[in-house]
Design an enzyme around this catalytic site. Structure first.
Site, PDB file in Angstrom:
ATOM      1  N   ARG A 164       0.838  -1.215   0.000  1.00  0.00           N
ATOM      2  CA  ARG A 164       0.000   0.000   0.000  1.00  0.00           C
ATOM      3  C   ARG A 164       0.873   1.265   0.000  1.00  0.00           C
ATOM      4  O   ARG A 164       0.560   2.256   0.663  1.00  0.00           O
ATOM      5  CB  ARG A 164      -0.943   0.034   1.207  1.00  0.00           C
ATOM      6  N   SER A 238     -10.880  -0.660   3.149  1.00  0.00           N
ATOM      7  CA  SER A 238     -10.060  -0.768   4.365  1.00  0.00           C
ATOM      8  C   SER A 238      -9.601   0.622   4.781  1.00  0.00           C
ATOM      9  O   SER A 238      -8.996   1.333   3.980  1.00  0.00           O
ATOM     10  CB  SER A 238      -8.812  -1.617   4.099  1.00  0.00           C
ATOM     11  N   GLU A 334      -4.874   3.897   5.822  1.00  0.00           N
ATOM     12  CA  GLU A 334      -4.571   3.686   4.404  1.00  0.00           C
ATOM     13  C   GLU A 334      -5.193   4.832   3.591  1.00  0.00           C
ATOM     14  O   GLU A 334      -4.712   5.208   2.535  1.00  0.00           O
ATOM     15  CB  GLU A 334      -5.185   2.334   4.003  1.00  0.00           C
TER      16      GLU A 334
END
Ligand SMILES: Cc1cc2nc3c(=O)[nH]c(=O)nc-3n(C[C@H](O)[C@H](O)[C@H](O)COP(=O)(O)OP(=O)(O)OC[C@H]3O[C@@H](n4cnc5c(N)ncnc54)[C@H](O)[C@@H]3O)c2cc1C
Length: 338
Positions: A164, A238, A334
């Protein structure tokens, strides 16, 4: 380039949060990008780049020049044996690319089906799901470099992809505006089914040698049971990254919670499941007003209607604090805060 002033971004972010942008400019051509950068400078507004808005949290009014990337395009640009290079404009919907790969029998991105957003944003956090990351199929991209006011081509090593993570979220944050992405896909079947539950689900369906469509359908059905439909419930998928910690910390957690999911991350590190940590702290299904934690996946924060960005980020902070108090692990968002 279409310019909208004092425009509500509610329809342009998957949390469905209302927030006005001083300027919303729609970049439909590559030439719009340089023009947008110059206009933002002239208007003395910070420039923010918007794709599909599925990985941002708007925490207030956007006193900014928001450039929405709508550059189209999707084509096969090169063939080399079984390798097929597909090039897409930054504004192409990611799922449109998935469907294009499906109809051309191209393997490589099937596990990434149903990730919302645009192709131009996919390198930013090196999108990933079910054992596949963008970097596995990434070939190159074209971007406008705000340092040189010209276009550059960047290859995989230039982008420094990680979990990520990429150069666009770290060392070169804000520098590049991605206009085009090229992926190297394959005509050869190469299903990635490292997750045991995917294999089990296939054998339940009586499939031992999955076709491309089998894998896509499987991933779609798994995602639909776990994640809120962005058209019905506001979320950004997420909210937190899965934390990567030293093995010693993972061992301590494992000693008191034998069922804790722990994955080897190499070089003395382990990856923990953020959703599990959050669930252990009792947050799964929690709701405060319209800000909540998705009952089917604790990693997902949701807006049930009128939650503000501040309410959602306050909830995220409470979660971070409680996971830190209980497990000594720091969760990192994130999602990009605007
Ligand atoms: C229900 C749901 C499920 C999700 N599942 C996943 C998943 O499985 N895996 C995963 O990795 N992500 C997932 N996401 C997160 C999100 O879909 C991805 O991160 C996606 O790539 C974001 O694309 P976007 O176009 O919406 O980006 P945006 O939210 O518009 O932008 C994200 C960031 O990229 C920057 N940016 C956007 N376009 C450009 C550009 N052309 N040039 C430079 N910078 C740019 C923005 O400034 C911002 O910082 C999910 C989100 C939702 C809502």
């Amino acid at each position: 380039m279409e310019i909208l002033r004092d425009h509500d971004l509610k329809a342009f972010n998957s949390f469905g949060i209302s927030s006005r942008a001083a300027v919303l400019a729609r970049a439909c051509f590559t030439t719009d990008v340089g023009e947008g950068v110059r206009m933002a400078l002239q208007e003395q507004l910070p420039l923010k780049i918007l794709g599909g808005g599925s990985n941002i949290l708007l925490r207030g009014e956007q006193v900014a020049f928001v450039m929405k990337m709508e550059i189209p395009g999707l084509e096969i640009t090169r063939r080399d044996g079984a390798n097929v290079y597909v090039t897409a404009g930054a504004g192409c919907e990611w799922e449109q690319l998935i469907n294009f790969a499906l109809s051309n029998h191209l393997w490589g991105i099937e596990n990434l089906t149903l990730i919302p957003g645009r192709v131009g944003s996919s390198p930013i956090q090196n999108i990933g799901a079910y054992g596949v990351e963008l970097k596995d199929v990434f070939h190159s991209l074209v971007a406008y470099d705000r340092h040189t006011s010209g276009f550059v081509e960047l290859g995989r090593d230039d982008c420094r992809f990680g979990y990520r993570q990429s150069i666009f979220k770290s060392a070169a944050k804000g520098r590049y505006i991605i206009t085009q992405v090229t992926l190297k896909l394959s005509l050869e079947a190469r299903p990635v089914l490292r997750y045991s539950h995917l294999n089990e689900a296939l054998s339940v369906r009586g499939i031992s040698n999955p076709e491309l469509t089998d894998v896509v359908e499987l991933i779609r059905s798994v995602r639909q049971t776990k994640l809120p439909d962005p058209l019905l419930i506001g979320s950004a998928g997420s909210f937190f990254k899965n934390p990567v910690v030293k093995n010693g910390i993972a061992d301590v957690i494992k000693a008191s919670h034998a069922d804790a999911p722990v994955f080897d991350a190499g070089s003395g590190y382990s990856k923990l499941a953020a959703g599990w940590l959050i669930e252990q702290c009792g947050w799964k299904g929690f709701r405060d007003g319209d800000a909540g934690v998705w009952p089917h996946q604790a990693l997902v924060l949701v807006n049930y209607g009128k939650a503000t960005g501040v309410e959602l980020s306050d909830l995220a902070n409470r979660i971070i604090e409680s996971v830190s108090d209980r497990f000594g692990v720091d969760l990192e968002p994130e999602v990009n805060f605007w």
